[in-house]
Design an enzyme around this catalytic site. Structure first.
Site, PDB file in Angstrom:
ATOM      1  N   CYS A 329      37.257  11.508 -18.013  1.00  0.00           N
ATOM      2  CA  CYS A 329      37.727  12.744 -18.634  1.00  0.00           C
ATOM      3  C   CYS A 329      37.688  12.633 -20.156  1.00  0.00           C
ATOM      4  O   CYS A 329      36.619  12.584 -20.739  1.00  0.00           O
ATOM      5  CB  CYS A 329      39.116  13.086 -18.114  1.00  0.00           C
ATOM      6  SG  CYS A 329      39.538  14.838 -18.308  1.00  0.00           S
ATOM      7  N   HIS A 427      38.946  12.762 -11.891  1.00  0.00           N
ATOM      8  CA  HIS A 427      40.130  11.930 -11.721  1.00  0.00           C
ATOM      9  C   HIS A 427      40.309  11.616 -10.235  1.00  0.00           C
ATOM     10  O   HIS A 427      39.841  12.344  -9.366  1.00  0.00           O
ATOM     11  CB  HIS A 427      41.383  12.657 -12.207  1.00  0.00           C
ATOM     12  CG  HIS A 427      41.447  12.843 -13.680  1.00  0.00           C
ATOM     13  ND1 HIS A 427      41.636  11.807 -14.562  1.00  0.00           N
ATOM     14  CD2 HIS A 427      41.366  13.976 -14.435  1.00  0.00           C
ATOM     15  CE1 HIS A 427      41.683  12.277 -15.793  1.00  0.00           C
ATOM     16  NE2 HIS A 427      41.508  13.590 -15.750  1.00  0.00           N
TER      17      HIS A 427
END
Length: 484
Positions: A329, A427
């Site tokens: 991310c 994630h």
């Protein structure tokens, strides 16, 4: 409602354990936290986000995630300000002082979410935030006694004996509370006791003598509870250490000021073949088999902080030697040549050079992507499921070597030509045993037989059994029925 004498006294895990316990009794249980402050968030199926602690509690209760389980989520972006998320959607940013004035305006959303959850539940277990002893914040409160008073919800106060002073912290909380607030407190429980519980009988009597509150029990310290994801970063540094075992592969993680979704690391820390080393400010990055750049709530400010520590030099030197780097991310965005923020979404910096390890560029945009995802990593086709939670669009030549192909057919992430630098927006990758084994094989570690998701279920069941053995769980249930 479970409130605490302070932060990190175990409210989240107590509620999670009780969610599992009462759900096993056949009750329709829902967790609820009016206001949460955490950069550790979970994506809901409808494109919203809630605190990860409520996601764990929902899992314990066996129910899908809902934005109404955590209607107000504060995501810190600086030392004095946070992004404000209401019922899963960003409504703006607020400095701490401004947020105090905003709170009363948020109570209708909190009460609306509570009513929606209650319609579909036999039991709602509410978690407070911080402590009701913070009477300087009582005006306009929506997180503790303000909510309890608005809904006439009985309160149980949790004290943590492991940190010391539990008698004073519980009695002191009663002493500073307004009488009308204290009248809603039905009792207390003591958490994280080590040793012979009977030695604290006199302590319980003393607390009850000073407060008039009933004891619902003493919960012994449960080592297994540390295997569950943490709510926030308060206990992050104590959860990981170097270990000093030379034969284990080293995963080195720079601790960024606004580290987010750090529960990506939890499955890795349970693998016997690796040690996860979190490096705090003021220390150089040690030799590593993998440098893992985690998520960030504010990527550009965290990149500035990373460079100020000299960690960019360490990471580039590691990469030049052929060392492996994984960015997740915000960490993925940092790996590129440039990060741009023309709308000043995350900071006052218009653009900043990245680490230059991937030939990509990221532009921050106003739209936030929040969604569960699944797919396979490339080129081997190893499955995974997880979630995306980010702002920004990433483009560039290295995107032609994607990390993964998602179930919707789109390619995701990027890999360097040499294959030692990898970035992804996903994630939760390593909760999948197959994907975690792939990562460990990549760095030369032997994966264990750990079944991570099954392990979380085992620990939740064990936590429920532990609470059933040491708390008056029938008495707690009577409180919700107005019989306490």
């Amino acid at each position: 409602m479970f409130q605490g004498t302070g932060s990190d006294v175990g409210k989240s895990l107590i509620v999670a354990g009780l969610c599992r316990l009462y759900a096993r009794r056949g009750l329709r249980v829902r967790p609820f936290k009016p206001q949460n402050m955490s950069n550790n968030a979970a994506a809901t199926a409808d494109g919203g986000e809630i605190g990860r602690a409520q996601a764990l509690q929902a899992r314990a209760a066996g129910v899908p995630l809902s934005v109404h389980m955590n209607p107000v989520l504060l995501k810190p972006q600086s030392e004095i300000g946070s992004q404000v998320v209401v019922q899963g959607r960003i409504v703006g940013n607020a400095r701490a002082r401004d947020y105090q004035a905003m709170k009363p305006q948020l109570m209708p959303a909190v009460l609306d979410s509570f009513a929606r959850l209650s319609e579909d539940a036999d039991l709602v277990l509410v978690e407070g935030a911080g402590s009701p002893a913070e009477v300087n914040l009582r005006a306009g409160d929506i997180a503790n006694m303000g909510f309890a008073r608005a809904t006439d919800t009985p309160v149980v106060l949790i004290g943590d004996i492991d940190r010391g002073g539990v008698i004073a912290s519980i009695v002191g909380t009663k002493a500073v509370m307004a009488e009308d607030d204290a009248a809603l407190v039905a009792g207390y429980l003591v958490n994280r006791f080590r040793g012979d519980i009977s030695l604290f009988d006199a302590g319980l009597a003393e607390i009850t003598r000073h407060t008039g509150w009933r004891s619902f029990g003493v919960v012994p310290y449960l080592p297994d509870a540390g295997r569950l994801p943490a709510e926030d970063g308060l206990g992050l540094r104590s959860r990981y250490d170097a270990g000093g075992e030379e034969e284990r592969k080293r995963i080195v993680v720079p601790v960024l000021p606004r580290i987010a979704n750090f529960d990506d690391l939890d499955p890795l820390r349970q693998e016997a073949g690796v040690e996860v080393i979190l490096v705090e400010a003021g220390r150089p990055l040690p030799p590593a088999d993998l440098v893992l750049l985690p998520g960030s709530k504010a990527t550009i400010p965290d990149l500035v902080a990373l460079k100020a520590e000299g960690w960019d030099i360490d990471i580039r030197a590691h990469a030049r030697r052929g060392g492996k780097v994984l960015g997740l991310c915000g960490g993925y965005q940092m790996l590129g040549r440039m990060l741009r923020d023309p709308e000043r979404i995350e900071s006052d910096v218009d653009a900043i050079d990245g680490l230059g390890l991937l030939d990509i560029e990221t532009t921050m945009t106003g739209d936030k992507r929040l969604r569960p995802v699944s797919g396979v990593s490339l080129p081997d086709g190893t499955p995974f499921s997880g979630y995306e939670m980010h702002v920004g669009t990433t483009v560039g030549p290295d995107r032609r070597r994607p990390f993964a192909r998602l179930a919707d057919g789109n390619d995701e992430g990027a890999i360097s030509p040499a294959g030692n630098i990898v970035g992804s927006y996903c994630h939760g990758l390593f909760s999948d045993d197959r994907q975690r084994a792939r990562l460990l094989a990549w760095i030369g570690a032997d994966p264990s037989a750990l079944a991570y998701e099954a392990e979380i279920e085992r620990v939740l069941d064990g936590l429920a059994d532990h609470l059933a053995a040491h708390l008056d769980v029938d008495g707690l249930l009577d409180l919700s029925r107005g019989r306490g």
